[in-house]
Design an enzyme around this catalytic site. Structure first.
Site, PDB file in Angstrom:
ATOM      1  N   CYS A 127       0.925  -1.197  -0.021  1.00  0.00           N
ATOM      2  CA  CYS A 127      -0.109  -0.243  -0.026  1.00  0.00           C
ATOM      3  C   CYS A 127       0.748   1.286  -0.067  1.00  0.00           C
ATOM      4  O   CYS A 127       1.712   1.520   0.993  1.00  0.00           O
ATOM      5  CB  CYS A 127      -0.891  -0.013   1.184  1.00  0.00           C
ATOM      6  SG  CYS A 127      -1.461   1.662   1.727  1.00  0.00           S
ATOM      7  N   GLU A 128       0.636   2.298  -0.904  1.00  0.00           N
ATOM      8  CA  GLU A 128       1.577   3.312  -0.770  1.00  0.00           C
ATOM      9  C   GLU A 128       1.434   4.371   0.219  1.00  0.00           C
ATOM     10  O   GLU A 128       2.142   5.089   0.575  1.00  0.00           O
ATOM     11  CB  GLU A 128       1.277   4.135  -2.406  1.00  0.00           C
ATOM     12  CG  GLU A 128       0.004   4.747  -2.550  1.00  0.00           C
ATOM     13  CD  GLU A 128      -0.148   5.353  -3.880  1.00  0.00           C
ATOM     14  OE1 GLU A 128      -0.990   6.422  -4.058  1.00  0.00           O
ATOM     15  OE2 GLU A 128       0.444   5.001  -4.845  1.00  0.00           O
ATOM     16  N   HIS A 129       0.155   4.127   0.999  1.00  0.00           N
ATOM     17  CA  HIS A 129      -0.040   5.164   2.036  1.00  0.00           C
ATOM     18  C   HIS A 129       0.597   4.655   3.109  1.00  0.00           C
ATOM     19  O   HIS A 129       1.007   5.536   4.146  1.00  0.00           O
ATOM     20  CB  HIS A 129      -1.542   5.062   2.189  1.00  0.00           C
ATOM     21  CG  HIS A 129      -2.634   5.643   1.093  1.00  0.00           C
ATOM     22  ND1 HIS A 129      -3.566   5.173   0.755  1.00  0.00           N
ATOM     23  CD2 HIS A 129      -2.006   6.585   0.048  1.00  0.00           C
ATOM     24  CE1 HIS A 129      -3.978   5.767  -0.309  1.00  0.00           C
ATOM     25  NE2 HIS A 129      -3.356   6.537  -0.757  1.00  0.00           N
ATOM     26  N   HIS A 130       0.991   3.639   3.472  1.00  0.00           N
ATOM     27  CA  HIS A 130       1.690   3.018   4.885  1.00  0.00           C
ATOM     28  C   HIS A 130       2.675   1.949   4.498  1.00  0.00           C
ATOM     29  O   HIS A 130       3.549   1.704   5.459  1.00  0.00           O
ATOM     30  CB  HIS A 130       0.571   2.335   5.744  1.00  0.00           C
ATOM     31  CG  HIS A 130      -0.655   3.107   6.039  1.00  0.00           C
ATOM     32  ND1 HIS A 130      -1.775   2.929   5.380  1.00  0.00           N
ATOM     33  CD2 HIS A 130      -0.835   4.184   6.757  1.00  0.00           C
ATOM     34  CE1 HIS A 130      -2.631   3.838   5.779  1.00  0.00           C
ATOM     35  NE2 HIS A 130      -2.080   4.819   6.772  1.00  0.00           N
TER      36      HIS A 130
ATOM     37  N   HIS B 137      -6.246  -5.894   3.381  1.00  0.00           N
ATOM     38  CA  HIS B 137      -5.249  -4.796   3.519  1.00  0.00           C
ATOM     39  C   HIS B 137      -4.551  -4.724   4.955  1.00  0.00           C
ATOM     40  O   HIS B 137      -5.452  -4.607   5.834  1.00  0.00           O
ATOM     41  CB  HIS B 137      -5.796  -3.452   3.088  1.00  0.00           C
ATOM     42  CG  HIS B 137      -5.999  -3.330   1.950  1.00  0.00           C
ATOM     43  ND1 HIS B 137      -5.569  -2.595   0.978  1.00  0.00           N
ATOM     44  CD2 HIS B 137      -6.929  -3.982   1.112  1.00  0.00           C
ATOM     45  CE1 HIS B 137      -5.896  -2.770  -0.150  1.00  0.00           C
ATOM     46  NE2 HIS B 137      -6.925  -3.616  -0.094  1.00  0.00           N
TER      47      HIS B 137
ATOM     48  N   GLN C 143      -5.357  -0.504  -4.473  1.00  0.00           N
ATOM     49  CA  GLN C 143      -6.116  -1.479  -5.058  1.00  0.00           C
ATOM     50  C   GLN C 143      -6.816  -1.102  -6.418  1.00  0.00           C
ATOM     51  O   GLN C 143      -6.797  -1.672  -7.555  1.00  0.00           O
ATOM     52  CB  GLN C 143      -6.847  -2.267  -4.063  1.00  0.00           C
ATOM     53  CG  GLN C 143      -7.562  -3.479  -4.709  1.00  0.00           C
ATOM     54  CD  GLN C 143      -8.391  -4.221  -3.743  1.00  0.00           C
ATOM     55  OE1 GLN C 143      -7.991  -4.069  -2.571  1.00  0.00           O
ATOM     56  NE2 GLN C 143      -9.342  -4.968  -4.298  1.00  0.00           N
TER      57      GLN C 143
ATOM     58  N   CYS D 252      -2.921  -2.630   6.148  1.00  0.00           N
ATOM     59  CA  CYS D 252      -3.267  -1.106   6.827  1.00  0.00           C
ATOM     60  C   CYS D 252      -4.357  -0.943   7.666  1.00  0.00           C
ATOM     61  O   CYS D 252      -4.657  -0.135   8.575  1.00  0.00           O
ATOM     62  CB  CYS D 252      -2.816  -0.172   5.980  1.00  0.00           C
ATOM     63  SG  CYS D 252      -4.014  -0.182   4.457  1.00  0.00           S
TER      64      CYS D 252
END
Length: 193
Positions: free
Chosen positions: A85-88, A154, A126, A156
């Site tokens: 995941c690019e956020h976390h 996920h 995703q 995250c």
């Protein structure tokens, strides 16, 4: 297409020093026995987990593209994937199901999972990954239509934040003939077994 990381890759030492600094900022002793090789391991892991940036999905599909007059649905289901995941920078993983209706060309069946691997081995969300897989197949094969369904868990969501273990996120993208409800329904019946 798989690459080895036994040799030093470009940027590896810089990644390694950043990981060492992160460990220090967390209050760890980056030189203690259990962590001494962690910066190198993490640098190598990150390079392996993001190798999709160095791959061309269109070239993958075109490497085994054949003229064929088959005009019915081709389905490759239950393709396992792992992504970050690019956020976390935490993993998300699950299954991808792909269908396409040839428009004069087919590709080697192993190329569909390789395209999934290419896009999943990048920092992702995703929704984008689902669309990228669909668009790549559409561009390379110019089929009558493509449909992609991704089902993922996920970490995250499961390990932090809402801490909701077991939830599954489903995303869908389609083009061409799959704009028809009956084609989408047929594909969904196939992947639900």
């Amino acid at each position: 297409m798989e690459e080895t990381l036994s040799e030093e890759q470009p940027g590896q030492q810089e990644l390694q020093s950043h990981v060492e600094r992160i460990l220090q900022l967390m209050g760890e002793d980056a030189t203690r026995e259990g962590l001494a090789k962690t910066p190198l391991r993490v640098a190598r892991a990150m390079q392996a987990l993001t190798r999709g940036y160095r791959q061309d999905p269109i070239a993958i599909l075109n490497s085994a593209k054949f003229r064929e007059d088959y005009r019915q649905m081709v389905v490759v289901r239950d393709i396992q994937f792992y992504s970050l995941c690019e956020h976390h920078l935490l993993p998300f993983f699950g299954k991808v199901h792909v269908a396409y209706i040839p428009g004069g060309y087919i590709t080697g069946l192993s190329k569909i999972p390789r395209v999934v691997e290419c896009f999943s081995h990048r920092l992702q969300v995703q929704e984008r990954m689902t669309s990228q897989i669909c668009r790549a197949i559409d561009e390379a094969l110019q089929p009558q239509g493509v449909m992609v369904v991704v089902e993922a868990q996920h970490l995250c969501m499961q390990m932090r934040g809402v801490e909701d273990p077991g939830s599954i996120t489903t995303t869908v993208d389609f083009s061409g003939a799959f704009s028809q409800l009956e084609k989408r329904d047929e594909f969904m019946r196939i992947i639900r077994g």
